[in-house]
Design an enzyme around this catalytic site. Structure first.
Site, PDB file in Angstrom:
ATOM      1  N   THR A 147       0.854  -1.182   0.000  1.00  0.00           N
ATOM      2  CA  THR A 147       0.000   0.000   0.000  1.00  0.00           C
ATOM      3  C   THR A 147       0.869   1.202   0.000  1.00  0.00           C
ATOM      4  O   THR A 147       1.360   1.584   1.025  1.00  0.00           O
ATOM      5  CB  THR A 147      -0.871   0.094   1.211  1.00  0.00           C
ATOM      6  OG1 THR A 147      -1.910  -0.768   1.023  1.00  0.00           O
ATOM      7  CG2 THR A 147      -1.507   1.437   1.374  1.00  0.00           C
ATOM      8  N   GLU A 174       2.464   1.022  10.382  1.00  0.00           N
ATOM      9  CA  GLU A 174       1.500   1.277  11.453  1.00  0.00           C
ATOM     10  C   GLU A 174       1.844   0.464  12.698  1.00  0.00           C
ATOM     11  O   GLU A 174       1.830  -0.771  12.682  1.00  0.00           O
ATOM     12  CB  GLU A 174       0.085   0.945  10.972  1.00  0.00           C
ATOM     13  CG  GLU A 174      -0.400   1.920   9.911  1.00  0.00           C
ATOM     14  CD  GLU A 174      -1.694   1.507   9.248  1.00  0.00           C
ATOM     15  OE1 GLU A 174      -2.231   2.319   8.474  1.00  0.00           O
ATOM     16  OE2 GLU A 174      -2.167   0.382   9.492  1.00  0.00           O
ATOM     17  N   ASN A 222      -6.127   0.371  13.156  1.00  0.00           N
ATOM     18  CA  ASN A 222      -7.000  -0.193  12.135  1.00  0.00           C
ATOM     19  C   ASN A 222      -8.369  -0.603  12.660  1.00  0.00           C
ATOM     20  O   ASN A 222      -9.265  -0.876  11.876  1.00  0.00           O
ATOM     21  CB  ASN A 222      -6.301  -1.382  11.460  1.00  0.00           C
ATOM     22  CG  ASN A 222      -5.190  -0.923  10.537  1.00  0.00           C
ATOM     23  OD1 ASN A 222      -5.455  -0.462   9.435  1.00  0.00           O
ATOM     24  ND2 ASN A 222      -3.957  -0.999  11.003  1.00  0.00           N
TER      25      ASN A 222
END
Length: 402
Positions: free
Chosen positions: A193, A275, A397
């Protein structure tokens, strides 16, 4: 060859490019979220996501590359909204942004390459973007500050902008490559991503650029993994302004090395800013029979939640790594597998061996740690950058869309 990363103070800015960014109200935070890069008429090459679900800007971008025969003039990027799974409306809104930008610049709509990143399934806010386009176009300039604003505007869950550049000499000319990227979650090979924009001032054909870009991506962006998910919007775009008369064909080796260096730096920055990431793992699979086999094994280990959880706790649980290798489907011989954590052998030929667990824990507790797998099957090695999986990743998330 000189290189820089992570700061605009020492970047090498290629000739023939200008940048700008504005806040268009797409993000509730009010931060910069709309960016533009303009190139002098030149050539382009691109690599895209392998996900079969693709976002509207990827579809439109591919169409524009075909229409112009890879002669894109402007890149426009919004963050905060992926414009994916938005149907015909999403495509129409993407085209409208391109059309309005082209009108302001006096060029053809197909010369605009769009990108989006953010939440999936939400209509793109063209009513906020279009009124900001005159400001965006008027603000473009060739400066380090403008580059920094572009890099910040494309961020989503990133905690810091990602920049890298390199410069090499060709005769009496200095050729520069600049790379800007975003990426933090949904990071996995093919491509991961991320959005990556690469700029250079030499002259090249689209075919030459594509060949160099594919080779650089294979060694860098396709060798990283944070969470095993592949995005719908991934794009790596390489633009050549041709502002120097130097042709790529005359300096191919130097250019390929510099491009590899820039892409490698951006790939490392993406993984280290993943993340919730606390530990980056430099995972090497060695003595494989083929590159495909080595990559398959590395990716299997990097996808294992048990392995990644152990890394989060700096736990030298080599048994989880061995189990992931065995579950990969690769035709390896367990009795030939040796595993290293840091400089220590922790598993020799598929069997437990004595090692200093405290030292292995200290190695894994560092921001970066080497984990090596020796297969004794061949001579091919692959390095994949991956990470741990922390509770912070889950927190980010768990409420991303709310």
């Amino acid at each position: 060859m000189s290189a820089s990363a992570g700061s605009t103070e020492s970047i090498h800015l290629p000739r023939g490019f200008s940048f700008s960014a504005v806040a268009a109200g797409i993000k509730a935070s009010g931060r910069l979220n709309l960016a533009l890069a303009e190139a002098a008429p030149g050539t382009t090459a691109a690599m895209f996501t392998k996900n079969r679900v693709i976002a509207a800007p990827v579809e439109i971008g591919r169409k524009h590359l075909r229409a112009t025969r890879a002669h894109v003039h402007v890149v426009i990027v919004n963050s905060g909204n992926a414009n994916c799974a938005t149907g015909k409306t999403g495509l129409n809104r993407c085209v409208r942004v391109c059309r309005e930008t082209a009108r302001l610049l006096g060029i053809e709509t197909e010369q605009i390459f769009p990108s989006s990143t953010g939440i999936i399934g939400v209509p793109l806010s063209v009513e906020r973007i279009v009124p900001k386009l005159p400001e965006l176009v008027a603000a473009r300039e060739a400066s380090g500050q403008a580059v920094a604003q572009f890099a910040r505007a494309i961020m989503t869950t990133d905690t810091r902008p990602k920049l890298a550049s390199a410069r090499f000499q060709a005769g009496r000319k200095n050729i520069s490559i600049l790379g800007l990227a975003k990426g933090s979650g949904m990071i996995h090979p093919q491509l991961a991503t991320m959005l990556v924009y690469l700029f250079t001032d030499l002259a090249a054909t689209p075919a030459e650029l594509k060949q160099c870009l594919r080779a650089a991506c294979d060694e860098t962006f396709n060798c990283i993994s944070v969470d095993g998910d592949t995005s719908t919007n991934d794009t790596v775009l390489l633009l050549a302004s041709g502002q120097h008369e130097i042709r790529l064909g005359t300096v191919r080796n130097k250019f390929q090395a510099a491009l590899r260096q820039v892409c490698g730096s951006l790939a490392e920055q993406i993984v280290s800013d993943g993340e919730g990431v606390r530990h980056v793992i430099r995972l090497s699979v060695e003595q494989a029979r083929s590159r495909d086999e080595a990559l398959h094994l590395a990716r299997s280990i990097a996808r294992s939640l048990l392995v990644k959880s152990a890394w989060a706790g700096a736990d030298p649980n080599w048994g989880r790594i061995l189990a992931a290798i065995g579950a990969s489907g690769a035709r390896i011989h367990p009795k030939k597998v040796t595993i290293f954590i840091g400089r220590q052998v922790v598993c020799r030929r598929g069997v437990a061996c004595a090692f200093d667990e405290a030292e292995a824990h200290r190695d894994l507790a560092q921001p970066s740690c080497d984990v090596r797998i020796k297969l004794r099957r061949g001579r091919v090695s692959v390095l994949l950058l991956t990470s741990d999986l922390t509770t912070e990743y889950v927190r980010i998330n768990a409420d991303y869309s709310t």
